[in-house]
Design a protein around this motif. Sequence first.
Motif, short mmCIF file in Angstrom:
data_model
loop_
_atom_site.label_atom_id
_atom_site.label_comp_id
_atom_site.label_asym_id
_atom_site.label_seq_id
_atom_site.Cartn_x
_atom_site.Cartn_y
_atom_site.Cartn_z
N UNK A 88 0.83 -1.21 0.00
CA UNK A 88 0.00 0.00 0.00
C UNK A 88 0.86 1.26 0.00
N UNK A 89 2.10 1.15 0.50
CA UNK A 89 2.99 2.31 0.52
C UNK A 89 3.41 2.73 -0.87
N UNK A 90 3.31 1.82 -1.84
CA UNK A 90 3.63 2.20 -3.23
C UNK A 90 2.79 3.40 -3.65
N UNK A 91 1.53 3.38 -3.25
CA UNK A 91 0.63 4.47 -3.62
C UNK A 91 0.61 5.59 -2.58
N UNK B 154 13.75 -7.80 3.30
CA UNK B 154 13.16 -7.74 4.64
C UNK B 154 13.85 -6.73 5.55
N UNK B 155 14.96 -6.14 5.10
CA UNK B 155 15.68 -5.19 5.94
C UNK B 155 14.85 -3.94 6.19
N UNK B 156 14.20 -3.43 5.14
CA UNK B 156 13.39 -2.21 5.27
C UNK B 156 12.30 -2.23 4.21
N UNK B 157 11.34 -3.16 4.31
CA UNK B 157 10.34 -3.30 3.24
C UNK B 157 9.49 -2.04 3.04
N UNK B 158 9.15 -1.35 4.13
CA UNK B 158 8.37 -0.12 3.99
C UNK B 158 9.17 0.97 3.29
N UNK B 159 10.46 1.04 3.58
CA UNK B 159 11.31 2.05 2.95
C UNK B 159 11.49 1.76 1.47
N UNK B 160 11.78 0.49 1.13
CA UNK B 160 11.94 0.14 -0.29
C UNK B 160 10.64 0.42 -1.05
N UNK B 161 9.52 0.03 -0.46
CA UNK B 161 8.24 0.26 -1.13
C UNK B 161 7.95 1.75 -1.27
#
Length: 439
Positions: free
Chosen positions: A255-258, A301-308
């Motif tokens: 969802x962070x992509x958007x 998995x290190x920073x999935x929200x950041x990558x997204x």
Amino acid sequence: MTTSIKGPFDGRKWAFFGAALALLLAAANLRGGLVVVGPLVADIRAGLSLSASEFSLLTTLPLICFSLVSICVPRLARLVRAPVLVTGALLLIAAGAGLRATSFYSLMLAGTLLLGSAIALLNVLIPGLVKGYFPRQAGLMTGLYSVTLSLGAGLGVFLAVPLRDAFSAWQAPVLLWALLPLICALCWLGMLRIRSREMAPGTAGRISLWRDARAWNLTVFMGLQSLFFYSIATWLPKILMDAGLEDQQAGLATSMINLAGIPANLMVPIIAARMQDQRPLVLLVLVLGVTGLTGLWLNPTAAPLFWASLLGLSGSASLSLALALFALRTRSGLEATSLSAMAQSLGYLLAAAGPVVVGGLNDLQGSWGSALLLLIAAQVIQFGCGWHASRPGFVTPDQQRGQGAPGASEPRPHCCDCSAVAQALSRFRLSNSDFLTNT
């Protein structure tokens, strides 16, 4: 970027806000009904006993519809008034989303075709409507339109799993996107009275851009950014779950992509409209996209929200820049609609291969490494095409080639040079009155 072209709502404050609201409500329905199936992939496949290729059709068919239907929209717009087309498209979106909530695969495919065709119609129409209805606020309206589009997509992904759990059925979040278009269509009933001379049926002949290099570069730029978005939106949940995350964690990251891209959606068109040369924004898209993909490749998995979030910023910036260039590199709403149709028809045909190829590479190799490297390579090619498309100047319709049309290749004046703008527009009106029927 200032302009002396008047829109149909100038001096009519409440009509202006009503039209802007109607446009944004239409934009809210352009992605949610498509991306909602991403987090529900396991439920839908298990409930309908679908193979991976059968499920892929639910995400690939809309892109094929975008390609095939988009090229027909300018001709349709010459026959039917734009508000009528928008209202009809919203009703078709509701019908298509409703069919996708059934438990019969054949009906889901039929609904997917309806949904994709209706969204394709709006995809092409809205940039032209921005140029024709709001010529003085094209950058702002493009930004708001992009934000609303991404909000709809982000909410579609974010609410998918909670609604599924609340109603114990994967159909619940899908049905949400069958109800919203019906509500939005009510707002367009009032728009049926609005008449814009520039966007009216029969105001000009066919505009072709097939021989223009800038139009072709913008087409590839549009296609590769769509390939990137739909590939990531389709497979990021699976990439993260294969790396060890739970489905809710993967859905939140997706969802962070958007959601993370909302600032880029709003600001990029406004900034682009104030620039003579948008190439620095193209470079920013490349840096954000390659960084996010590299992180997802090396350690997801290190920073999935950041990558997204990085992927969302890159994707949102590239989409809103492409939409802004439809207005900034054309001289009228009719040219903007034609450029939008060309870029989206061929661009989405290119994008349709993305989810299939990315999923196929994973099936062949049992990992996502090669697929992510392919997306990085696509980002580099997208950068090259965007670099050319965003240079100062305008597209030149094929009908004007060889006629020495003034202003065809001259750069845009600086946004503060109002006299230069007025002179350029004056020269253009004298020799291109067929394309500026609203002046």
